[in-house]
Design an enzyme around this catalytic site. Structure first.
Site, PDB file in Angstrom:
ATOM      1  N   PRO A  29      79.168  87.280  37.152  1.00  0.00           N
ATOM      2  CG  PRO A  29      80.443  89.076  36.386  1.00  0.00           C
ATOM      3  CD  PRO A  29      79.037  88.690  36.735  1.00  0.00           C
TER       4      PRO A  29
ATOM      5  CD  GLN B 235      85.239  83.399  44.627  1.00  0.00           C
ATOM      6  OE1 GLN B 235      86.291  83.973  44.417  1.00  0.00           O
ATOM      7  NE2 GLN B 235      85.179  82.157  45.075  1.00  0.00           N
TER       8      GLN B 235
ATOM      9  N   GLY C 124      80.458  89.994  44.588  1.00  0.00           N
ATOM     10  CA  GLY C 124      79.563  90.742  45.455  1.00  0.00           C
ATOM     11  C   GLY C 124      78.322  91.224  44.733  1.00  0.00           C
ATOM     12  CG  LEU C 125      78.030  91.983  40.978  1.00  0.00           C
ATOM     13  CD1 LEU C 125      78.465  91.773  39.524  1.00  0.00           C
ATOM     14  CD2 LEU C 125      77.397  93.358  41.145  1.00  0.00           C
ATOM     15  CB  SER C 126      73.332  88.973  44.936  1.00  0.00           C
ATOM     16  OG  SER C 126      73.614  89.982  45.874  1.00  0.00           O
ATOM     17  N   GLY C 127      75.305  86.459  43.079  1.00  0.00           N
ATOM     18  CA  GLY C 127      75.096  85.399  42.110  1.00  0.00           C
ATOM     19  C   GLY C 127      74.433  84.166  42.673  1.00  0.00           C
TER      20      GLY C 127
ATOM     21  CG  ASP D 250      72.762  90.469  48.705  1.00  0.00           C
ATOM     22  OD1 ASP D 250      72.776  91.620  49.176  1.00  0.00           O
ATOM     23  OD2 ASP D 250      73.785  89.768  48.587  1.00  0.00           O
TER      24      ASP D 250
END
Length: 373
Positions: free
Chosen positions: A132, A134, A136-139, A185
């Protein structure tokens, strides 16, 4: 692109032993469990990769070098003009192509600087992701990390670029695009699994990287991921605090040191399976972030995700810089049920976390620096 399995893969290798005809690599979403955002301030962190979300990059040999756009993520296909404009207003002009381009540039320049020979064959590079935006999961770094792994194998130079150096090169590609972030990350996505990271200044200055220790993933208690469908931009939250840190602000410096120490304490808590302590540390991590950044910078929606978990007694903190929260229910299944109901009522998505094992292969393990545990 149809990904299968949860680990990087090489497919359709040519019989003569040359570069595989098709190379695919995955990189996974990252959860910062403790210590973030001190990774950008010579601190310490604990992170884990999760199977729930990933990015995959596919490399195929071709006559011309092609960087292929994604029909959805690069906004080259919409149902109507109004749909296109609406997406631009909500998501901006960014996509994965710029990340692939920056990866190729940084990879090539580093190899030239180090005298690493690259053959002249061309390729097509494409990607897909279900991380997903934005949150904060380091996409973004997941796409770069997966692309970097494809280039390592296409040019057969995996043994020539140290594992410890790769996260910095991945970060350099993102910095080229103006993305503000720390090393955490990228280290987590290169190594996989559960990772304790020490970014002390002496190691960073002397070695060019931190000290990274992989921990047994079985030490992690059941965790849950909470995220919003319309989160804030994680790339802007770091900025004001970093400037204050650079200016010598005593409160920011001491608070960031305390955040870093939470990861050190958390490592001990995990090893001893002291999950009550872990819950306390997670809550303190968010409280310190809130004191440093302030509610306006964190955003009301992000704060509410944390508060929803805390109202049912769960420990909670940001996974990164906002947009998603990692929660731990120390009281077990009944508390998880209460948290799930609370999230649904608040309009948040919630998922049980599935942890990725170590991603290092035999070559990676063999060439690791002896200084890295």
């Amino acid at each position: 692109m149809e990904p299968n399995g949860s680990s990087p893969s090489l497919t359709k290798t040519e019989e003569n032993g040359s570069s595989p005809a098709i190379i695919e690599h995955k990189a996974f979403a990252r959860i910062g469990l403790l210590g973030n955002p001190s990774d950008g301030y010579y601190g310490r962190t604990i992170s884990l990769n999760i199977e729930n979300f990933w990015a995959i990059v596919r490399l195929e040999p071709s006559s011309d070098l092609l960087i292929l756009s994604h029909p959805t993520h690069d906004l080259v296909k919409s149902t109507s003009l109004s749909h296109l404009v609406n997406r631009l207003e909500n998501e901006g002009y960014y996509g994965g192509v710029r990340l692939l381009l920056a990866t190729c540039k940084v990879f090539t320049n580093y190899c030239k600087e180090q005298g690493i020979h690259l053959h002249n064959n061309n390729f097509s590079l494409s990607y897909d992701t279900n991380i997903p935006r934005q949150t904060g999961l380091s996409g973004s770094s997941a796409i770069v990390c997966a692309a970097f792994s494809c280039l390592l194998d296409f040019y057969k130079v995996r043994d020539k670029i140290a594992v410890e150096i790769r996260p910095q090169l991945i970060l350099n590609a993102e910095k080229d695009l103006g993305i503000v972030a720390g090393l955490q990350d990228r280290v987590a996505q290169v190594y996989g699994g559960l990772l304790y990271m020490d970014f002390n200044k002496e190691s960073m200055d002397k070695l060019g990287h931190g000290i990274y220790t992989q921990l047994d993933t079985s030490l992690i208690p059941p965790l849950h991921l909470i995220y919003a469908e319309n989160p804030s931009d994680s790339g802007k939250v770091h900025s004001p605090v970093r400037q204050r840190w650079l200016d010598g602000d005593k409160f920011i410096i001491s608070s960031m040191e305390e955040v870093a120490n939470l990861a050190l304490e958390g490592k001990t808590a995990l090893l001893e399976k002291d999950y009550a302590k872990l819950a306390t540390l997670m809550n303190r991590n968010f409280d310190l972030r809130r004191l440093m950044f302030g509610d306006a910078a964190l955003g009301a929606l992000n704060i509410e995700m944390v508060e929803v978990a805390r109202r049912v007694g769960a420990a909670s903190k940001f996974t990164g810089s906002g947009g998603a929260v990692v929660a731990f229910c120390p009281d077990g299944p009944s508390q998880v049920d209460a948290l799930t109901d609370a999230c649904k009522k608040a309009g948040f998505s919630i998922l049980p976390v599935k942890v990725v094992p170590s991603l290092l292969n035999e070559i990676d393990i063999r060439i690791q620096s002896p200084k890295v545990e």
